[in-house]
Design a protein around this motif. Sequence first.
Motif, PDB file in Angstrom:
ATOM      1  N   ASP A  59       0.861  -1.177   0.000  1.00 15.51           N
ATOM      2  CA  ASP A  59       0.000   0.000   0.000  1.00 15.51           C
ATOM      3  C   ASP A  59       0.897   1.226   0.000  1.00 15.51           C
ATOM      4  O   ASP A  59       1.504   1.578   1.018  1.00 15.51           O
ATOM      5  N   SER A  79      -1.692  -1.539  -3.881  1.00 20.89           N
ATOM      6  CA  SER A  79      -2.572  -0.389  -3.686  1.00 20.89           C
ATOM      7  C   SER A  79      -1.692   0.851  -3.667  1.00 20.89           C
ATOM      8  O   SER A  79      -0.536   0.794  -3.234  1.00 20.89           O
ATOM      9  N   TYR A 110      -2.887  -7.835  -9.285  1.00 16.17           N
ATOM     10  CA  TYR A 110      -3.888  -6.848  -8.848  1.00 16.17           C
ATOM     11  C   TYR A 110      -3.204  -5.533  -8.571  1.00 16.17           C
ATOM     12  O   TYR A 110      -2.105  -5.486  -7.996  1.00 16.17           O
ATOM     13  N   ARG A 111      -3.847  -4.442  -8.989  1.00 18.49           N
ATOM     14  CA  ARG A 111      -3.409  -3.095  -8.573  1.00 18.49           C
ATOM     15  C   ARG A 111      -4.625  -2.176  -8.588  1.00 18.49           C
ATOM     16  O   ARG A 111      -5.518  -2.314  -9.435  1.00 18.49           O
ATOM     17  N   ALA A 112      -4.659  -1.237  -7.653  1.00 20.19           N
ATOM     18  CA  ALA A 112      -5.796  -0.308  -7.568  1.00 20.19           C
ATOM     19  C   ALA A 112      -5.412   0.892  -6.723  1.00 20.19           C
ATOM     20  O   ALA A 112      -4.535   0.797  -5.849  1.00 20.19           O
ATOM     21  N   ASP A 160      -5.910   3.732  -3.765  1.00 21.92           N
ATOM     22  CA  ASP A 160      -6.130   3.426  -2.351  1.00 21.92           C
ATOM     23  C   ASP A 160      -7.604   3.403  -1.953  1.00 21.92           C
ATOM     24  O   ASP A 160      -8.024   2.537  -1.175  1.00 21.92           O
ATOM     25  N   ASN A 220      -9.291   0.341  -3.357  1.00 22.97           N
ATOM     26  CA  ASN A 220      -8.722  -0.797  -2.632  1.00 22.97           C
ATOM     27  C   ASN A 220      -9.227  -0.868  -1.192  1.00 22.97           C
ATOM     28  O   ASN A 220      -9.477  -1.960  -0.663  1.00 22.97           O
ATOM     29  N   SER A 228     -11.057  -3.957   0.537  1.00 23.35           N
ATOM     30  CA  SER A 228     -10.615  -4.496   1.831  1.00 23.35           C
ATOM     31  C   SER A 228     -11.790  -4.720   2.773  1.00 23.35           C
ATOM     32  O   SER A 228     -11.718  -5.549   3.687  1.00 23.35           O
ATOM     33  N   VAL A 247     -12.535  -1.783  -8.691  1.00 25.11           N
ATOM     34  CA  VAL A 247     -11.494  -2.799  -8.866  1.00 25.11           C
ATOM     35  C   VAL A 247     -11.965  -3.955  -9.740  1.00 25.11           C
ATOM     36  O   VAL A 247     -11.158  -4.594 -10.426  1.00 25.11           O
ATOM     37  N   ALA A 303      -4.985  -5.526  -0.342  1.00 23.34           N
ATOM     38  CA  ALA A 303      -4.275  -5.740  -1.605  1.00 23.34           C
ATOM     39  C   ALA A 303      -3.711  -7.147  -1.686  1.00 23.34           C
ATOM     40  O   ALA A 303      -3.714  -7.776  -2.750  1.00 23.34           O
ATOM     41  N   ALA A 332      -6.552  -9.582  -2.314  1.00 21.56           N
ATOM     42  CA  ALA A 332      -7.106  -9.449  -3.663  1.00 21.56           C
ATOM     43  C   ALA A 332      -6.415 -10.367  -4.661  1.00 21.56           C
ATOM     44  O   ALA A 332      -6.995 -10.702  -5.697  1.00 21.56           O
TER      45      ALA A 332
END
Length: 496
Positions: free
Chosen positions: A7, A81, A238-240, A242, A245, A249, A289, A440, A443
């Motif tokens: 993160d 994230s 995975y990426r997103a 904050d 994300n 979460s 996401v 993250a 995910a």
Amino acid sequence: MYYIGFDLGSSSIKVALVDEKSGKSVLSLHEPKNEMDIASPQTDWAEQNPNIWWDYICKATKRIIKESQIDASKIIGIGISYQMHGLVVVDKAGKPLRNSIIWCDSRAIEIGNRAFVDLGEEKCTTNLLNSPGNFTASKLKWVKDNEPEVYKNIYKYMLPGDYIAYKLTGEMKTTKNGLSEGILWDYKEDKVADWLLDYYGIDTSLTPEIVDNFTNQGNVNSKAAKETGLPEGTPIVYRAGDQPNNALSLNILKPGEVAVTGGTSGVIYAVTNSLKSKESLRINNFAHVNYSNEKKNLGKLLNINGAGILFRWLKNNLSVNSYEEMNLKANEAPIGSNGLIVIPFGNGAERMFNNKTIGTHFLNLNLNHHNHSHLCRAALEGIAFSFVYGMEILKNDNAKVDVIRAGNDNLFRSEIFSNTVATLIGHDIEIYNTTGAVGAARAVGLKDGDLESFGKNITKNDHIMTFTPLKNRESYKTAYIKWNQELESILKTKQI
């Protein structure tokens, strides 16, 4: 086997390890111990060196492997994230050409506002679902106009998370989600908004290759493996940004589900499948996401700058020792704080008020009657009322509210705050103890699309409590109406 999550914030790098099967957090930590520096060469500018992020990624990864005492070869997937809306520009060798212009930098506001007028409100709201505003595309235009030597050497632009993924894999890629956060995605045409880049005079070839979320987005190369301690070949899946994300979460993935955050600032993030917005100047709309051609899930984000920072200011100026002490004092005062009203918007311009600066106001303060307890309660109520006000804006913009979940942060630890919000909006608020880095990491397991198991693990591992609307709603409603009347009177003076 384990998943690892990063993160990337503007204050620190958080990293978490979770168990692949159970989703339980094994260990979380952050680097550095103190906050990372933010450079401000001019007023309202904010920059960070992307290589500093990478240095702390490497340190944090080596630390968590060592301190958890796990076999690094058992880390089988990576989730990322990152701070939203930032701009990183690199040359062909992948070297950053300047500091990243990060999310809280406001130098490009007028560029975005002018684009909104020139391109037309209907075009922007229909295709971008947003005003170009002070986001990544507008920041890139600022670089072109003000740093032509930098611009001519740009090979690709990236979001902060894209840069970390590049450092791990050596591949320059981005996602629809990331492009939407930079206001670079055309939802109507389902492609990059090249017409916006053309308007800005930006070469469209600067956009990186686009990859889907929850798929193999690249593997850790030998150089990154040596620098981080991660196994070579570990996939990023995975990426997103904050806020999307943080919603993930909390298991906020379907239309009607809402995530709320109550830190220094406040955020309400509602998932919807409606590609419409009447509030493109006050609300941001991003690809969530799990956005796809089949399920066009959006996140409607409403930000409240003046939230927990007010309670922190009171703590620092009332000679109290803790937030717990303030909550106890607030419990001594009745609902409505005997007429004392606090308007909490003293942390700069508020987007939901068209980027006007409203300020903090203490109203109806009776020096012979009100004391610490009234101040503490009125502050909590004022912040809670701002969340209710924001929720009403979201509902008016096609957002449905079925489920509300929040992290166990400062404001939502307060029964007064959480009960006030829950009672006025008429919904339970579920509280979870989780972090963006843990989210993250978890995910990574969503690559097989098993949302049901993912959600059950979050409930099993993280759920703390649920605040249910109280029966004596009228007292809360009366206090909110009075607060709203005072706010509307202030807004009239600001011509909003």
